[in-house]
Design a protein around this motif. Structure first.
Motif, PDB file in Angstrom:
ATOM      1  N   ALA A 635       0.826  -1.210   0.000  1.00 53.30           N
ATOM      2  CA  ALA A 635       0.000   0.000   0.000  1.00 53.30           C
ATOM      3  C   ALA A 635       0.859   1.257   0.000  1.00 53.30           C
ATOM      4  O   ALA A 635       0.550   2.247  -0.678  1.00 53.30           O
ATOM      5  CB  ALA A 635      -0.937  -0.006   1.199  1.00 53.30           C
ATOM      6  N   ALA A 636       1.956   1.229   0.748  1.00 51.31           N
ATOM      7  CA  ALA A 636       2.849   2.386   0.804  1.00 51.31           C
ATOM      8  C   ALA A 636       3.751   2.454  -0.419  1.00 51.31           C
ATOM      9  O   ALA A 636       4.247   3.534  -0.774  1.00 51.31           O
ATOM     10  CB  ALA A 636       3.702   2.322   2.069  1.00 51.31           C
ATOM     11  N   GLY A 637       4.007   1.330  -1.067  1.00 49.36           N
ATOM     12  CA  GLY A 637       4.878   1.296  -2.230  1.00 49.36           C
ATOM     13  C   GLY A 637       6.347   1.417  -1.894  1.00 49.36           C
ATOM     14  O   GLY A 637       7.170   1.730  -2.763  1.00 49.36           O
ATOM     15  N   ARG A 638       6.696   1.159  -0.629  1.00 46.90           N
ATOM     16  CA  ARG A 638       8.098   1.251  -0.206  1.00 46.90           C
ATOM     17  C   ARG A 638       8.284   0.424   1.065  1.00 46.90           C
ATOM     18  O   ARG A 638       7.315  -0.028   1.679  1.00 46.90           O
ATOM     19  CB  ARG A 638       8.484   2.707   0.060  1.00 46.90           C
ATOM     20  N   ALA A 639       9.556   0.253   1.434  1.00 47.20           N
ATOM     21  CA  ALA A 639       9.861  -0.483   2.655  1.00 47.20           C
ATOM     22  C   ALA A 639       9.586   0.398   3.870  1.00 47.20           C
ATOM     23  O   ALA A 639       9.959   1.579   3.903  1.00 47.20           O
ATOM     24  CB  ALA A 639      11.314  -0.934   2.647  1.00 47.20           C
ATOM     25  N   LEU A 640       8.920  -0.173   4.864  1.00 49.30           N
ATOM     26  CA  LEU A 640       8.591   0.551   6.091  1.00 49.30           C
ATOM     27  C   LEU A 640       9.262  -0.122   7.284  1.00 49.30           C
ATOM     28  O   LEU A 640       9.532  -1.330   7.271  1.00 49.30           O
ATOM     29  CB  LEU A 640       7.076   0.557   6.321  1.00 49.30           C
ATOM     30  N   ASP A 641       9.521   0.665   8.324  1.00 47.52           N
ATOM     31  CA  ASP A 641       9.957   0.076   9.583  1.00 47.52           C
ATOM     32  C   ASP A 641       8.817  -0.793  10.110  1.00 47.52           C
ATOM     33  O   ASP A 641       7.706  -0.300  10.365  1.00 47.52           O
ATOM     34  CB  ASP A 641      10.302   1.161  10.603  1.00 47.52           C
ATOM     35  N   THR A 642       9.078  -2.063  10.261  1.00 45.52           N
ATOM     36  CA  THR A 642       8.016  -3.026  10.536  1.00 45.52           C
ATOM     37  C   THR A 642       8.305  -3.777  11.824  1.00 45.52           C
ATOM     38  O   THR A 642       9.425  -4.268  12.031  1.00 45.52           O
ATOM     39  CB  THR A 642       7.891  -4.017   9.361  1.00 45.52           C
ATOM     40  N   ALA A 643       7.297  -3.867  12.692  1.00 47.63           N
ATOM     41  CA  ALA A 643       7.454  -4.568  13.960  1.00 47.63           C
ATOM     42  C   ALA A 643       7.588  -6.067  13.726  1.00 47.63           C
ATOM     43  O   ALA A 643       6.884  -6.641  12.899  1.00 47.63           O
ATOM     44  CB  ALA A 643       6.251  -4.282  14.857  1.00 47.63           C
ATOM     45  N   ILE A 644       8.496  -6.699  14.471  1.00 45.47           N
ATOM     46  CA  ILE A 644       8.732  -8.133  14.358  1.00 45.47           C
ATOM     47  C   ILE A 644       8.379  -8.794  15.689  1.00 45.47           C
ATOM     48  O   ILE A 644       8.848  -8.369  16.748  1.00 45.47           O
ATOM     49  CB  ILE A 644      10.197  -8.440  14.001  1.00 45.47           C
ATOM     50  N   PHE A 645       7.549  -9.829  15.621  1.00 42.10           N
ATOM     51  CA  PHE A 645       7.137 -10.547  16.817  1.00 42.10           C
ATOM     52  C   PHE A 645       7.352 -12.044  16.627  1.00 42.10           C
ATOM     53  O   PHE A 645       7.229 -12.563  15.516  1.00 42.10           O
ATOM     54  CB  PHE A 645       5.644 -10.313  17.119  1.00 42.10           C
ATOM     55  N   ALA A 646       7.648 -12.739  17.711  1.00 40.03           N
ATOM     56  CA  ALA A 646       7.657 -14.201  17.715  1.00 40.03           C
ATOM     57  C   ALA A 646       6.261 -14.661  18.114  1.00 40.03           C
ATOM     58  O   ALA A 646       5.720 -14.209  19.136  1.00 40.03           O
ATOM     59  CB  ALA A 646       8.691 -14.740  18.687  1.00 40.03           C
ATOM     60  N   ARG A 647       5.667 -15.532  17.317  1.00 40.39           N
ATOM     61  CA  ARG A 647       4.279 -15.923  17.586  1.00 40.39           C
ATOM     62  C   ARG A 647       4.114 -16.552  18.959  1.00 40.39           C
ATOM     63  O   ARG A 647       3.118 -16.300  19.654  1.00 40.39           O
ATOM     64  CB  ARG A 647       3.783 -16.876  16.502  1.00 40.39           C
ATOM     65  N   ASP A 648       5.075 -17.379  19.378  1.00 40.04           N
ATOM     66  CA  ASP A 648       4.913 -18.054  20.666  1.00 40.04           C
ATOM     67  C   ASP A 648       5.081 -17.114  21.854  1.00 40.04           C
ATOM     68  O   ASP A 648       4.828 -17.502  23.001  1.00 40.04           O
ATOM     69  CB  ASP A 648       5.870 -19.243  20.781  1.00 40.04           C
ATOM     70  N   ALA A 649       5.505 -15.860  21.599  1.00 43.02           N
ATOM     71  CA  ALA A 649       5.618 -14.873  22.677  1.00 43.02           C
ATOM     72  C   ALA A 649       4.353 -14.031  22.822  1.00 43.02           C
ATOM     73  O   ALA A 649       4.253 -13.212  23.745  1.00 43.02           O
ATOM     74  CB  ALA A 649       6.817 -13.964  22.430  1.00 43.02           C
ATOM     75  N   LEU A 650       3.395 -14.205  21.912  1.00 49.19           N
ATOM     76  CA  LEU A 650       2.166 -13.421  21.952  1.00 49.19           C
ATOM     77  C   LEU A 650       1.092 -14.163  22.744  1.00 49.19           C
ATOM     78  O   LEU A 650       1.035 -15.393  22.736  1.00 49.19           O
ATOM     79  CB  LEU A 650       1.669 -13.142  20.535  1.00 49.19           C
ATOM     80  N   SER A 651       0.225 -13.396  23.399  1.00 48.26           N
ATOM     81  CA  SER A 651      -0.825 -13.969  24.238  1.00 48.26           C
ATOM     82  C   SER A 651      -2.197 -13.606  23.694  1.00 48.26           C
ATOM     83  O   SER A 651      -2.363 -12.561  23.047  1.00 48.26           O
ATOM     84  CB  SER A 651      -0.693 -13.446  25.678  1.00 48.26           C
ATOM     85  N   PRO A 652      -3.194 -14.442  23.946  1.00 52.70           N
ATOM     86  CA  PRO A 652      -4.557 -14.112  23.526  1.00 52.70           C
ATOM     87  C   PRO A 652      -4.989 -12.742  24.064  1.00 52.70           C
ATOM     88  O   PRO A 652      -4.678 -12.388  25.202  1.00 52.70           O
ATOM     89  CB  PRO A 652      -5.393 -15.237  24.141  1.00 52.70           C
ATOM     90  N   GLY A 653      -5.669 -12.002  23.206  1.00 55.31           N
ATOM     91  CA  GLY A 653      -6.145 -10.683  23.603  1.00 55.31           C
ATOM     92  C   GLY A 653      -5.217  -9.550  23.234  1.00 55.31           C
ATOM     93  O   GLY A 653      -5.549  -8.376  23.461  1.00 55.31           O
ATOM     94  N   GLU A 654      -4.056  -9.859  22.645  1.00 60.01           N
ATOM     95  CA  GLU A 654      -3.130  -8.803  22.231  1.00 60.01           C
ATOM     96  C   GLU A 654      -3.412  -8.393  20.789  1.00 60.01           C
ATOM     97  O   GLU A 654      -3.779  -9.216  19.954  1.00 60.01           O
ATOM     98  CB  GLU A 654      -1.680  -9.265  22.385  1.00 60.01           C
ATOM     99  N   ARG A 655      -3.229  -7.112  20.530  1.00 58.82           N
ATOM    100  CA  ARG A 655      -3.474  -6.553  19.198  1.00 58.82           C
ATOM    101  C   ARG A 655      -2.159  -6.029  18.631  1.00 58.82           C
ATOM    102  O   ARG A 655      -1.420  -5.312  19.310  1.00 58.82           O
ATOM    103  CB  ARG A 655      -4.504  -5.427  19.279  1.00 58.82           C
ATOM    104  N   ILE A 656      -1.882  -6.400  17.385  1.00 60.22           N
ATOM    105  CA  ILE A 656      -0.642  -6.005  16.715  1.00 60.22           C
ATOM    106  C   ILE A 656      -1.003  -5.093  15.547  1.00 60.22           C
ATOM    107  O   ILE A 656      -1.561  -5.558  14.549  1.00 60.22           O
ATOM    108  CB  ILE A 656       0.135  -7.235  16.188  1.00 60.22           C
ATOM    109  N   PRO A 657      -0.700  -3.796  15.628  1.00 60.89           N
ATOM    110  CA  PRO A 657      -1.004  -2.917  14.491  1.00 60.89           C
ATOM    111  C   PRO A 657      -0.070  -3.204  13.317  1.00 60.89           C
ATOM    112  O   PRO A 657       1.121  -3.461  13.494  1.00 60.89           O
ATOM    113  CB  PRO A 657      -0.751  -1.512  15.050  1.00 60.89           C
ATOM    114  N   GLY A 658      -0.623  -3.184  12.102  1.00 57.07           N
ATOM    115  CA  GLY A 658       0.218  -3.331  10.919  1.00 57.07           C
ATOM    116  C   GLY A 658       0.881  -2.019  10.581  1.00 57.07           C
ATOM    117  O   GLY A 658       0.384  -0.947  10.954  1.00 57.07           O
ATOM    118  N   PRO A 659       2.057  -2.051   9.951  1.00 60.17           N
ATOM    119  CA  PRO A 659       2.729  -3.247   9.425  1.00 60.17           C
ATOM    120  C   PRO A 659       3.491  -4.015  10.501  1.00 60.17           C
ATOM    121  O   PRO A 659       4.072  -3.411  11.408  1.00 60.17           O
ATOM    122  CB  PRO A 659       3.679  -2.673   8.372  1.00 60.17           C
ATOM    123  N   ALA A 660       3.483  -5.342  10.377  1.00 58.34           N
ATOM    124  CA  ALA A 660       4.183  -6.204  11.322  1.00 58.34           C
ATOM    125  C   ALA A 660       4.428  -7.552  10.661  1.00 58.34           C
ATOM    126  O   ALA A 660       3.802  -7.897   9.662  1.00 58.34           O
ATOM    127  CB  ALA A 660       3.359  -6.387  12.602  1.00 58.34           C
TER     128      ALA A 660
END
Length: 694
Positions: A635-660
Motif C-alpha cells: 500500500a505504501a509502495g516502499r519499505a517501512l519500519d516493521t514490527a517483528i514478533f515471535a508468535r509463541d511470545a504473543l498472548s490471547p487478547g493482544e493486538r498487533i497494528p500493521g505493518p508487522a
C-alpha cells in the motif's frame, strides 16, 4: 478411533516440503523436512525422528499414521507412470483422445489439448457390447482377449486398464475380461466398473486409465513406506486420506490410487472447515499456499464444496476442459502453480510471469544455496524483508540474500531495467494477482461473491501473502490458525474415516421403482461402510444424494434424499425436492419435461467429536514491538519500519497494528499496513482490515 491410537501422526508429502505433525494426546509437535524425490518415504522417517525426539517418545509409541501425498498427482502431470495397456469396446478405442464435443476455447485454431495417458498403439479394442440399459447386445470375444493377453505379456507393460461401454449398468464383461487376462498376466488390472462406475465414457475411461497408470508406482511406494516404518519401530496402522476428505486403508489406496489425487489439499480443506466451525464462520474461502502450488476452496456452512470429478494438469490456466478429467468424488478447489518455489520469468512480451514450473526442494529457490540459480517466490519474499534469513524453517535452513538478489537481478531486473526491490515486488505482485484471479474465477463459477467470505490461510507460504490477497479481494477478515505452516497434515488428524460410493443408474421418475432403488442404495451403503469399518468402529453417519436432471439435459444437479427405505408414495417427495433444488440453482423449475435419475451417491463416515466453539475477538490490548526491520509494504509502495514478533511470545487478547511480521518455525504472517492482527483465545491470528476494526 480405537483405544491405543491416542498418539497419532500426520504426514503430508508436498512438492517442496514434507510436513509432519505428531498429536501427543492433544499436544501438537510439528516439523517441515525437504521432500526427497528419489525416496519420498525418507522425508517422513526423518520428520518422525524429529517430532518424536521433541515429544520425548519412541516411534513404537505412535498408534496411527495418517498420510497424504501429491505423488499420484505429480506422476500424472509429469507422465511418470507405468506403461499401461487399455482394453476397451470395439469402436471406442479413440474415446480418450477424441474427448467430448466441448471446447474450452471454441475459436482457437491452435488449441492444445492434453495428450492421452495411453498412446493409440497401447489401446486394444475387443468385441462385445452392453446396452445403455445393461442388456448384452453382443457376447464378449474371449478368444480375442486371450490373444491380447499374449501380446501384452510379450511387451514391457506394467499395468492394465479395462473400460467397456456402459459397464456402469452391467459390469459382467469387465469382470470376465479381468479373469481371462489374469490367467496369463501377472500385472495389476483395473476395471472402470470398480474405479468409477459412472456414466460418460470419456471421463470413466480416462479415470480407469489414470488409476492403472499410477498403480504400480503407488503400490510400491506404500509397501516401502510400511516396511520402513516397521523397521524404525512404528509398527502401527497406516491410513491414507483420499480426495474426498476421508480416510481409507493402505490396501484400498494401493488398489485405487487415483482416489489419492488431491489427497494432500483435501486435508487442508478439512483443516479449514474445522477452523470455520470453531469460530462459527458460515462462509469462508480456504487459501493453502505451499512450496509448489496454491489451492483455494469455498467452504459454506462448515462443509468444503465437493464434486464428482475434477481436472488434473490443465493446459490453459483456469480454463475448464483443458485438463485431464478424473471422475471420482473430490473436495472441489482450484489449484494453480503458485507456491514458494514457483519460478519467476519474463515472457516474450516483457511481462513477469510466475510458475507453473517450480524449483521444488531440489535445487530449491536460489536463496536455499542448494544449486538453484533461477528466482522463486521465496527469493522475492526474502528480498522484500518478509523472511528472516537466519530463522527460516525454525533456523534449519539459512537463506542467502545475495544469492536471491543475484537470481532476481539476472532473470528479471536486467531484462526489464528494474532495480532489485522493484523486480522482487513485481514477482510477488504478479503471483498475488494470479491467486486473486483464481479465487475470483472459482467463486464466480460457483455463483458466489468472494468478498462475502472470510479467509482461512495456511501452508508454509500463505501467511506471507494472505493480507495482500485480502486487499485485492476486498476480504476484511483472515484467520491464520495455530500450526498454519503444516495445516494440511493437521487436517489429516481431524479427518473422519469416510468413503463415498457412487453408481450411475439412469431411470425416469415416472417409472419410479422403490424396490430397485432400495436395492441399489443398500449395495452402495454396504460398499461405503465396508471401507469405513476398515478403520473405525464408531457410529456411522450417511448422506444419500441423487443426481437428477430434466430428460435431454447434459448435466445433473445433486438432490439430497432421506436415509431410509423408499416406498411408492415417495415419488412426489422426490419430485418436489428436485424442483426446489433446481429452482435454487436456476431461479425457477420447469413444467412439462420428464425428470430422471442419473447417478446415486452414498457417503459414509464415522462421527467426529465437535470442538468447542470460540467467540471471534476483534479488539485487544496493543502490543509494543521489541524489534523492527525494513519490510516492503504494497500500500505504501516502499519499505517501512516493521514490527517483528515471535508468535509463541504473543498472548490471547493482544493486538498487533500493521505493518508487522509474526514469525514462527514453519511460516511467518505478514500484517500489511492496512491490517491489524488480534490474537484469538486459541492463539490463532485474526487479520482484521483497519476500516473494519471496531
Amino acid at each position: 478411533m480405537s483405544a491405543g491410537q491416542d498418539i497419532r501422526l500426520g504426514a503430508d508429502i508436498g512438492g517442496t516440503f514434507t510436513d509432519i505433525v505428531l498429536d501427543l494426546r492433544g499436544t501438537i509437535h510439528s516439523t517441515k523436512v525437504l521432500t526427497d524425490y528419489t525416496a519420498p518415504e525418507q522425508a517422513i522417517l526423518d520428520g518422525i525422528g524429529i517430532v518424536t525426539a521433541e515429544a520425548g517418545i519412541s516411534a513404537a509409541e505412535i498408534g496411527l499414521v495418517i498420510h497424504g501425498t501429491t505423488l499420484a498427482t505429480n506422476a500424472l502431470i509429469e507422465r511418470r507412470g507405468a506403461r499401461t495397456a487399455f482394453i476397451t469396446t470395439e469402436g471406442f478405442r479413440d474415446v480418450i483422445e477424441m474427448r467430448t464435443e466441448n471446447r474450452f476455447a471454441q475459436y482457437d485454431l491452435s488449441i492444445e489439448l492434453p495428450k492421452p495417458l495411453i498412446p493409440r498403439q497401447d489401446r486394444f479394442p475387443v468385441g462385445g457390447r452392453i446396452s445403455a440399459t445393461g442388456d448384452e447386445l453382443a457376447p464378449l470375444d474371449e478368444a480375442a482377449l486371450r490373444d491380447i493377453a499374449r501380446r501384452i505379456a510379450d511387451a514391457d507393460f506394467g499395468s492394465v486398464a479395462i473400460g467397456f461401454i456402459h459397464s456402469y449398468m452391467n459390469d459382467s464383461h469387465e469382470r470376465r475380461a479381468r479373469e481371462i487376462l489374469a490367467e496369463t498376466l501377472d500385472l495389476p488390472i483395473s476395471i472402470s466398473a470398480e474405479v468409477s462406475p459412472q456414466m460418460r465414457e470419456f471421463e470413466r475411461f480416462n479415470t480407469v486409465c489414470a488409476n492403472a497408470y499410477v498403480r504400480p508406482q503407488m503400490a510400491s511406494y506404500l509397501m516401502r513406506l510400511q516396511a520402513r516404518l516397521g523397521e524404525m519401530g512404528a509398527d502401527c496402522p497406516v491410513f491414507m486420506i483420499h480426495s474426498g476428505g476421508g480416510l481409507v486403508s493402505v490396501e484400498t489406496a494401493a488398489e485405487f490410487p487415483v482416489r489419492l489425487v488431491e489427497s494432500g489439499p483435501a486435508g487442508g480443506a478439512i483443516f479449514a472447515a474445522d477452523i470455520a466451525r470453531r469460530f462459527d464462520l458460515g462462509r469462508v474461502v480456504s487459501y493453502d499456499m505451499g512450496g509448489t502450488t496454491a489451492k483455494i476452496c469455498l467452504i459454506d456452512d462448515f462443509q468444503p464444496q465437493t464434486a464428482r470429478s475434477f481436472e488434473v494438469a490443465r493446459s490453459y490456466r483456469f480454463a475448464k476442459g483443458s485438463g485431464m478429467p478424473i471422475s471420482i468424488p473430490v473436495i472441489e478447489m482450484i489449484e494453480i502453480g503458485a507456491g514458494g518455489g514457483s519460478l519467476a520469468w519474463v515472457d516474450d512480451m516483457s511481462r513477469i510471469q510466475t510458475g507453473p514450473e517450480s524449483a521444488g526442494s531440489e535445487p530449491g529457490p536460489a536463496c536455499y544455496q542448494r544449486g538453484g540459480t533461477r528466482p522463486a517466490i521465496t527469493d522475492a519474499d526474502l528480498l522484500l524483508g518478509k523472511l528472516d534469513p537466519d530463522n527460516f524453517a525454525g533456523g534449519k535452513i539459512t537463506l542467502s540474500t545475495d544469492d536471491a538478489a543475484s537470481a532476481v537481478d539476472v532473470e528479471i531486473g536486467a531484462k526489464l531495467s528494474l532495480d532489485t526491490p522493484e523486480a522482487a515486488f513485481g514477482i510477488v505482485e504478479v503471483v498475488d494477482e494470479n491467486m486473486a484471479n483464481a479465487a475470483r474465477v472459482h467463486a464466480v463459477e460457483n455463483g458466489k461473491n468472494i468478498s462475502d467470505h472470510g479467509m482461512i490461510a495456511f501452508g508454509g507460504a500463505a501467511p506471507l501473502h494472505a493480507a495482500r490477497l485480502c486487499e485485492k479481494l476486498n476480504i476484511g477478515r483472515c484467520i491464520i490458525p495455530e500450526g498454519a505452516g503444516v495445516g494440511s497434515a493437521i487436517g489429516f488428524l481431524r479427518a473422519p474415516f469416510g468413503y463415498e460410493a457412487v453408481a450411475s443408474q439412469i431411470s425416469a421418475l415416472s417409472d419410479f421403482d422403490p424396490a430397485r432403488l432400495n436395492a441399489l442404495l443398500d449395495g452402495l451403503k454396504d460398499t461405503a461402510e465396508h471401507f469405513v469399518r476398515g478403520g473405525s468402529s464408531g457410529e456411522i453417519e450417511r448422506e444419500i444424494v441423487a443426481f437428477m436432471r430434466y430428460r435431454g439435459q447434459g448435466w445433473e444437479i445433486p438432490v439430497e434424499l432421506p436415509d431410509r427405505a423408499f416406498t411408492s408414495e415417495d415419488r412426489a417427495m422426490i419430485r418436489d425436492a428436485f424442483r426446489d433444488r433446481y429452482a435454487g440453482f436456476f431461479g425457477r423449475a420447469v413444467d412439462g419435461p420428464e425428470i430422471e435419475f442419473v447417478t446415486f451417491s452414498v457417503k459414509a463416515q464415522d462421527r467426529r467429536p465437535e470442538a468447542a466453539r470460540i467467540q471471534l475477538a476483534e479488539t485487544g490490548t496493543t502490543r509494543a514491538p521489541a524489534t523492527t526491520r525494513k519490510v516492503f509494504d504494497p500500500a505504501a509502495g516502499r519499505a517501512l519500519d516493521t514490527a517483528i514478533f515471535a508468535r509463541d511470545a504473543l498472548s490471547p487478547g493482544e493486538r498487533i497494528p500493521g505493518p508487522a511480521v509474526i514469525a514462527e518455525a514453519e511460516t511467518s504472517t505478514v500484517v500489511t499496513s492496512l491490517f491489524d492482527a488480534v490474537i484469538q483465545p486459541d492463539r490463532a491470528i485474526l487479520l482484521l482490515r483497519k476500516e473494519a476494526a471496531s
